[in-house]
Write a protein that holds these residues in place. Structure first.
Motif, PDB file in Angstrom:
ATOM      1  N   LEU A  72       0.828  -1.213   0.000  1.00  9.06           N
ATOM      2  CA  LEU A  72       0.000   0.000   0.000  1.00  9.06           C
ATOM      3  C   LEU A  72       0.862   1.263   0.000  1.00  9.06           C
ATOM      4  CD1 LEU A  72      -2.696  -1.259   2.486  1.00  9.06           C
ATOM      5  CD2 LEU A  72      -3.102  -0.605   0.103  1.00  9.06           C
ATOM      6  N   PHE A  76       0.541   2.547  -3.849  1.00  8.26           N
ATOM      7  CA  PHE A  76      -0.607   3.440  -3.740  1.00  8.26           C
ATOM      8  C   PHE A  76      -0.283   4.721  -2.982  1.00  8.26           C
ATOM      9  CE2 PHE A  76      -2.190  -0.851  -4.323  1.00  8.26           C
ATOM     10  CZ  PHE A  76      -3.020  -0.677  -5.411  1.00  8.26           C
ATOM     11  N   LYS A  78       0.413   5.447   0.029  1.00 14.42           N
ATOM     12  CA  LYS A  78      -0.288   5.639   1.299  1.00 14.42           C
ATOM     13  C   LYS A  78       0.727   5.874   2.410  1.00 14.42           C
ATOM     14  CE  LYS A  78      -4.369   4.707  -0.408  1.00 14.42           C
ATOM     15  NZ  LYS A  78      -5.326   5.756  -0.632  1.00 14.42           N
ATOM     16  N   ALA A  83      -2.003   3.055   5.362  1.00 17.29           N
ATOM     17  CA  ALA A  83      -1.751   1.691   4.895  1.00 17.29           C
ATOM     18  C   ALA A  83      -2.132   0.676   5.972  1.00 17.29           C
ATOM     19  CB  ALA A  83      -0.290   1.533   4.502  1.00 17.29           C
ATOM     20  N   ILE A  86      -5.988   0.479   6.165  1.00 12.20           N
ATOM     21  CA  ILE A  86      -6.548  -0.285   5.036  1.00 12.20           C
ATOM     22  C   ILE A  86      -6.254  -1.769   5.211  1.00 12.20           C
ATOM     23  CG2 ILE A  86      -6.388  -0.677   2.550  1.00 12.20           C
ATOM     24  CD1 ILE A  86      -5.829   2.379   2.304  1.00 12.20           C
ATOM     25  N   CYS A  98      -8.011   0.251  -2.166  1.00 11.69           N
ATOM     26  CA  CYS A  98      -6.701   0.920  -2.177  1.00 11.69           C
ATOM     27  C   CYS A  98      -6.780   2.292  -2.833  1.00 11.69           C
ATOM     28  CB  CYS A  98      -5.688   0.084  -2.949  1.00 11.69           C
ATOM     29  SG  CYS A  98      -5.532  -1.583  -2.344  1.00 11.69           S
ATOM     30  N   CYS A 126      -5.189  -8.922  -5.874  1.00 10.03           N
ATOM     31  CA  CYS A 126      -5.586  -7.542  -6.115  1.00 10.03           C
ATOM     32  C   CYS A 126      -6.472  -7.536  -7.349  1.00 10.03           C
ATOM     33  CB  CYS A 126      -4.328  -6.672  -6.333  1.00 10.03           C
ATOM     34  SG  CYS A 126      -4.664  -4.923  -6.469  1.00 10.03           S
TER      35      CYS A 126
END
Length: 131
Positions: A72, A76, A78, A83, A86, A98, A126
């Motif tokens: 993450l 992404f 984060k 992170a 999530i 995400c 994912c």
């Protein structure tokens, strides 16, 4: 020393397409009568917003939580706190979002995460779904 003075040139008037009017093309203005009267209007093209897709992580019993946090953060962008939040959501609810992206970006993110997980021998899944 003489200075040169530059003045902007006026723009030419916009050109209208030449079109021979037929019976189907005759449009009357309000209050006007008579053949051959037409109303010309310019329409601005409307840009359609692209469809958006949610990128989701799915829970499994084998991928370490720290690896999910790392994914993450890396793919992404984060923060450590986001992170972790999530990752815990994925752990407790089985799935977590995400981010939301256009199709091409979402597809790229899913591929990057899946390749990274396989490279590190984790079964992390994912996926993407239309929002």
């Amino acid at each position: 020393m003489d200075r040169l003075r530059f003045e902007p040139m006026p723009l030419p008037p916009p050109r209208l397409a030449k079109h021979r009017m037929g019976d189907d093309d005759r449009v009357r203005r309000r209050g006007e009568e008579g053949p051959g009267t037409a109303v010309l209007s310019r329409t601005k093209p409307q840009a359609k917003r692209p469809n958006l897709y949610r990128v989701l992580l799915l829970n499994d019993d084998y991928t370490p939580m720290e690896f999910v946090v790392h994914v993450l953060e890396r793919f992404f962008n984060k923060s450590r706190e986001d992170a972790t939040r999530i990752m815990l959501h994925v752990h407790h609810h089985g799935v977590g979002e995400c981010g939301v992206f256009t199709y091409e970006v979402a597809e790229t993110k899913v591929t990057q995460v899946m390749d990274f997980a396989r490279k590190h021998q984790h079964p992390l899944q994912c996926v993407m779904e239309k929002k």
